[in-house]
Enzyme design. Structure first.
Site, PDB file in Angstrom:
ATOM      1  N   ARG A  61       4.940  -7.047  -0.667  1.00  0.00           N
ATOM      2  CA  ARG A  61       5.607  -8.315  -0.960  1.00  0.00           C
ATOM      3  C   ARG A  61       4.873  -9.154  -1.995  1.00  0.00           C
ATOM      4  O   ARG A  61       5.479 -10.000  -2.626  1.00  0.00           O
ATOM      5  CB  ARG A  61       5.722  -9.158   0.319  1.00  0.00           C
ATOM      6  CG  ARG A  61       6.449  -8.463   1.412  1.00  0.00           C
ATOM      7  CD  ARG A  61       6.502  -9.337   2.653  1.00  0.00           C
ATOM      8  NE  ARG A  61       6.810  -8.516   3.813  1.00  0.00           N
ATOM      9  CZ  ARG A  61       5.916  -7.840   4.488  1.00  0.00           C
ATOM     10  NH1 ARG A  61       4.643  -7.892   4.160  1.00  0.00           N
ATOM     11  NH2 ARG A  61       6.272  -7.100   5.512  1.00  0.00           N
ATOM     12  N   ASP A 107      -3.948   3.532   3.817  1.00  0.00           N
ATOM     13  CA  ASP A 107      -4.294   4.427   2.714  1.00  0.00           C
ATOM     14  C   ASP A 107      -5.636   5.135   2.852  1.00  0.00           C
ATOM     15  O   ASP A 107      -5.966   6.018   2.053  1.00  0.00           O
ATOM     16  CB  ASP A 107      -4.250   3.666   1.379  1.00  0.00           C
ATOM     17  CG  ASP A 107      -5.125   2.400   1.378  1.00  0.00           C
ATOM     18  OD1 ASP A 107      -6.167   2.391   2.060  1.00  0.00           O
ATOM     19  OD2 ASP A 107      -4.759   1.431   0.679  1.00  0.00           O
ATOM     20  N   HIS A 130      -2.530  -0.570  11.521  1.00  0.00           N
ATOM     21  CA  HIS A 130      -1.154  -0.103  11.256  1.00  0.00           C
ATOM     22  C   HIS A 130      -1.097   1.407  11.021  1.00  0.00           C
ATOM     23  O   HIS A 130      -0.149   1.910  10.421  1.00  0.00           O
ATOM     24  CB  HIS A 130      -0.545  -0.882  10.077  1.00  0.00           C
ATOM     25  CG  HIS A 130      -0.295  -2.332  10.397  1.00  0.00           C
ATOM     26  ND1 HIS A 130      -0.126  -3.309   9.450  1.00  0.00           N
ATOM     27  CD2 HIS A 130      -0.184  -2.969  11.598  1.00  0.00           C
ATOM     28  CE1 HIS A 130       0.067  -4.486  10.057  1.00  0.00           C
ATOM     29  NE2 HIS A 130       0.033  -4.306  11.358  1.00  0.00           N
ATOM     30  N   CYS A 146       5.350  13.988  21.638  1.00  0.00           N
ATOM     31  CA  CYS A 146       4.087  14.310  22.328  1.00  0.00           C
ATOM     32  C   CYS A 146       2.876  13.622  21.701  1.00  0.00           C
ATOM     33  O   CYS A 146       1.774  13.705  22.241  1.00  0.00           O
ATOM     34  CB  CYS A 146       3.871  15.822  22.402  1.00  0.00           C
ATOM     35  SG  CYS A 146       3.424  16.576  20.812  1.00  0.00           S
ATOM     36  N   CYS A 153       7.746  19.027  15.212  1.00  0.00           N
ATOM     37  CA  CYS A 153       6.407  19.189  15.786  1.00  0.00           C
ATOM     38  C   CYS A 153       6.218  20.650  16.188  1.00  0.00           C
ATOM     39  O   CYS A 153       7.072  21.224  16.872  1.00  0.00           O
ATOM     40  CB  CYS A 153       6.278  18.277  17.000  1.00  0.00           C
ATOM     41  SG  CYS A 153       4.751  18.533  17.928  1.00  0.00           S
ATOM     42  N   CYS A 165       5.864  20.740  20.335  1.00  0.00           N
ATOM     43  CA  CYS A 165       6.949  20.464  21.294  1.00  0.00           C
ATOM     44  C   CYS A 165       8.326  20.401  20.638  1.00  0.00           C
ATOM     45  O   CYS A 165       9.327  20.164  21.320  1.00  0.00           O
ATOM     46  CB  CYS A 165       6.657  19.158  22.041  1.00  0.00           C
ATOM     47  SG  CYS A 165       6.955  17.694  21.053  1.00  0.00           S
ATOM     48  N   ILE A 185      -9.626 -10.012  -5.990  1.00  0.00           N
ATOM     49  CA  ILE A 185     -10.530  -9.652  -4.892  1.00  0.00           C
ATOM     50  C   ILE A 185     -11.734  -8.868  -5.412  1.00  0.00           C
ATOM     51  O   ILE A 185     -12.873  -9.127  -5.029  1.00  0.00           O
ATOM     52  CB  ILE A 185      -9.758  -8.799  -3.851  1.00  0.00           C
ATOM     53  CG1 ILE A 185      -8.675  -9.656  -3.200  1.00  0.00           C
ATOM     54  CG2 ILE A 185     -10.682  -8.225  -2.801  1.00  0.00           C
ATOM     55  CD1 ILE A 185      -7.617  -8.860  -2.486  1.00  0.00           C
TER      56      ILE A 185
HETATM   57  P1  NAD Z   1       1.269  -8.228   1.497  1.00  0.00           P
HETATM   58  O1  NAD Z   1       1.882  -7.272   0.515  1.00  0.00           O
HETATM   59  O2  NAD Z   1       2.147  -9.056   2.341  1.00  0.00           O
HETATM   60  O3  NAD Z   1       0.245  -9.205   0.782  1.00  0.00           O
HETATM   61  C1  NAD Z   1      -0.746  -8.732  -0.087  1.00  0.00           C
HETATM   62  C2  NAD Z   1      -1.410  -9.943  -0.732  1.00  0.00           C
HETATM   63  O4  NAD Z   1      -2.438  -9.473  -1.612  1.00  0.00           O
HETATM   64  C3  NAD Z   1      -0.450 -10.788  -1.566  1.00  0.00           C
HETATM   65  O5  NAD Z   1      -0.500 -12.130  -1.147  1.00  0.00           O
HETATM   66  C4  NAD Z   1      -0.968 -10.635  -2.993  1.00  0.00           C
HETATM   67  O6  NAD Z   1      -0.873 -11.824  -3.747  1.00  0.00           O
HETATM   68  C5  NAD Z   1      -2.415 -10.286  -2.776  1.00  0.00           C
HETATM   69  N1  NAD Z   1      -3.012  -9.511  -3.857  1.00  0.00           N
HETATM   70  C6  NAD Z   1      -2.511  -8.419  -4.468  1.00  0.00           C
HETATM   71  N2  NAD Z   1      -3.388  -7.941  -5.378  1.00  0.00           N
HETATM   72  C7  NAD Z   1      -4.473  -8.763  -5.354  1.00  0.00           C
HETATM   73  C8  NAD Z   1      -5.708  -8.802  -6.052  1.00  0.00           C
HETATM   74  N3  NAD Z   1      -6.023  -7.872  -6.954  1.00  0.00           N
HETATM   75  N4  NAD Z   1      -6.579  -9.799  -5.771  1.00  0.00           N
HETATM   76  C9  NAD Z   1      -6.265 -10.753  -4.858  1.00  0.00           C
HETATM   77  N5  NAD Z   1      -5.121 -10.736  -4.115  1.00  0.00           N
HETATM   78  C10 NAD Z   1      -4.234  -9.766  -4.378  1.00  0.00           C
HETATM   79  O7  NAD Z   1       0.318  -7.321   2.349  1.00  0.00           O
HETATM   80  P2  NAD Z   1      -0.088  -7.409   3.837  1.00  0.00           P
HETATM   81  O8  NAD Z   1      -0.216  -8.822   4.294  1.00  0.00           O
HETATM   82  O9  NAD Z   1      -1.220  -6.496   4.004  1.00  0.00           O
HETATM   83  O10 NAD Z   1       1.186  -6.849   4.662  1.00  0.00           O
HETATM   84  C11 NAD Z   1       1.952  -5.777   4.274  1.00  0.00           C
HETATM   85  C12 NAD Z   1       1.973  -4.636   5.285  1.00  0.00           C
HETATM   86  O11 NAD Z   1       2.354  -3.479   4.612  1.00  0.00           O
HETATM   87  C13 NAD Z   1       0.634  -4.351   5.897  1.00  0.00           C
HETATM   88  O12 NAD Z   1       0.727  -4.591   7.226  1.00  0.00           O
HETATM   89  C14 NAD Z   1       0.343  -2.871   5.624  1.00  0.00           C
HETATM   90  O13 NAD Z   1       0.394  -2.153   6.809  1.00  0.00           O
HETATM   91  C15 NAD Z   1       1.446  -2.375   4.757  1.00  0.00           C
HETATM   92  N6  NAD Z   1       1.035  -1.926   3.413  1.00  0.00           N
HETATM   93  C16 NAD Z   1      -0.082  -1.157   3.245  1.00  0.00           C
HETATM   94  C17 NAD Z   1      -0.465  -0.738   1.977  1.00  0.00           C
HETATM   95  C18 NAD Z   1      -1.714   0.107   1.823  1.00  0.00           C
HETATM   96  O14 NAD Z   1      -2.063   0.834   2.738  1.00  0.00           O
HETATM   97  N7  NAD Z   1      -2.426  -0.001   0.714  1.00  0.00           N
HETATM   98  C19 NAD Z   1       0.292  -1.087   0.859  1.00  0.00           C
HETATM   99  C20 NAD Z   1       1.455  -1.854   1.068  1.00  0.00           C
HETATM  100  C21 NAD Z   1       1.803  -2.269   2.337  1.00  0.00           C
END
Ligand code: NAD
Length: 249
Positions: free
Chosen positions: A37, A107, A124, A135, A157, A160, A241
């Site tokens: 998102r 990931d 997650h 199973c 699977c 099962c 980040i």
């Molecule tokens: P989210 O997508 O809702 O929010 C991610 C946030 O990270 C955003 O607010 C965005 O602005 C910020 N962001 C993106 N790139 C950035 C950067 N370089 N520096 C600083 N901020 C940055 O993600 P969420 O809250 O983790 O929820 C989404 C769900 O979807 C999670 O529960 C997860 O399980 C799943 N998901 C996982 C992955 C993965 O495994 N990499 C990827 C997509 C979604």
């Protein structure tokens, strides 16, 4: 509240003993794994919202699209590598006496960067494996996809005959109770909590932030855009980040 990275903040980090880190999709964005998102993304696959395609029911309704989604995601993960944020978080296990790393990411990049699997709670689940809905047996995702490529429309699977799905927690599916308990225990016990790269909009795991705050921890949020819990944070850091984290500790 918003602060630059001040001497005061660095001192708080230096003094922290028990640390809880909660990470979200933003941590892996710079590794080329798209968020769902963040940044205005609307996650849709073949015309269907990701919420729908990753729900268990979809497996019975639209199998080819689901396996194509798993295969697409496998390709993304295969070509992605940890970025400086993953490596920095992995380094923290040597810095803080007690660290729990709860990740919403599926990931596996934290472990790839060197975070001990013993310290990581994949709240997650993981996209690198499949699990049987009947199973619970797990197997590598790659092995299931190889069966699809070899002509099986919906590999079942091997133990099962049940339906296989990605070993991620789908929308509407319950979390693993012990994982959630571990995260909540760490939230109650920590003196510093960092929420990194997450909008803190996915429950129940976002709820550990107020728990940590009410238990007396300092709360630091690091994200590119506002989150749902900025108001209760002691410190909010906005920006990239991978640029911010190496400057903290
Ligand atoms: P989210 O997508 O809702 O929010 C991610 C946030 O990270 C955003 O607010 C965005 O602005 C910020 N962001 C993106 N790139 C950035 C950067 N370089 N520096 C600083 N901020 C940055 O993600 P969420 O809250 O983790 O929820 C989404 C769900 O979807 C999670 O529960 C997860 O399980 C799943 N998901 C996982 C992955 C993965 O495994 N990499 C990827 C997509 C979604």
């Amino acid at each position: 509240m918003q602060f630059p990275i001040s001497a005061e903040l660095r001192r708080r980090f230096a003094e922290a003993r028990r640390v809880l880190v909660l990470t979200g999709a933003g941590v892996s964005a710079e590794s080329g794994v798209p968020t769902f998102r963040g940044g205005g993304n609307t996650a849709v696959w073949k015309g269907m919202p990701i919420e729908v395609i990753s729900s268990g029911q979809m497996l019975e309704r639209n199998l080819p699209a689901v396996w194509e989604w798993f295969d697409y995601r496998r390709g993304v993960l295969e070509s992605s590598h940890p970025n400086p944020a993953h490596y920095e978080i992995a380094r923290w296990q040597e810095v803080f006496p007690e660290l729990t790393l709860v990740t919403q990411n599926v990931d596996g990049l934290h472990q790839k960067a060197g975070s001990s699997p013993l310290l990581v709670v994949e709240i997650h689940g993981t996209a690198r494996e499949v699990t049987c809905l009947t199973c619970g047996e797990r197997a590598p995702m790659e092995r299931a996809l190889a069966r699809v490529r070899a002509g099986e429309e919906d590999p079942a699977c091997r133990t099962c005959g049940g339906i296989l799905k990605s070993a991620t927690i789908s929308f509407g599916q319950s979390l693993v109770a012990e994982d959630l308990r571990r995260a909540e225990r760490a939230a109650r016990a920590c003196d510093l909590m960092l929420a990194i790269g997450t909008k803190l909009s996915v429950y129940p795991i976002a709820g550990v932030v107020p728990v940590a705050k009410e238990s007396g921890a300092r709360v630091v949020i690091v994200n590119a855009e506002p989150t749902e819990m900025d108001a209760l944070a002691d410190v909010v850091l906005r920006g990239s980040i991978s640029a911010l984290l190496p400057r903290l500790v």
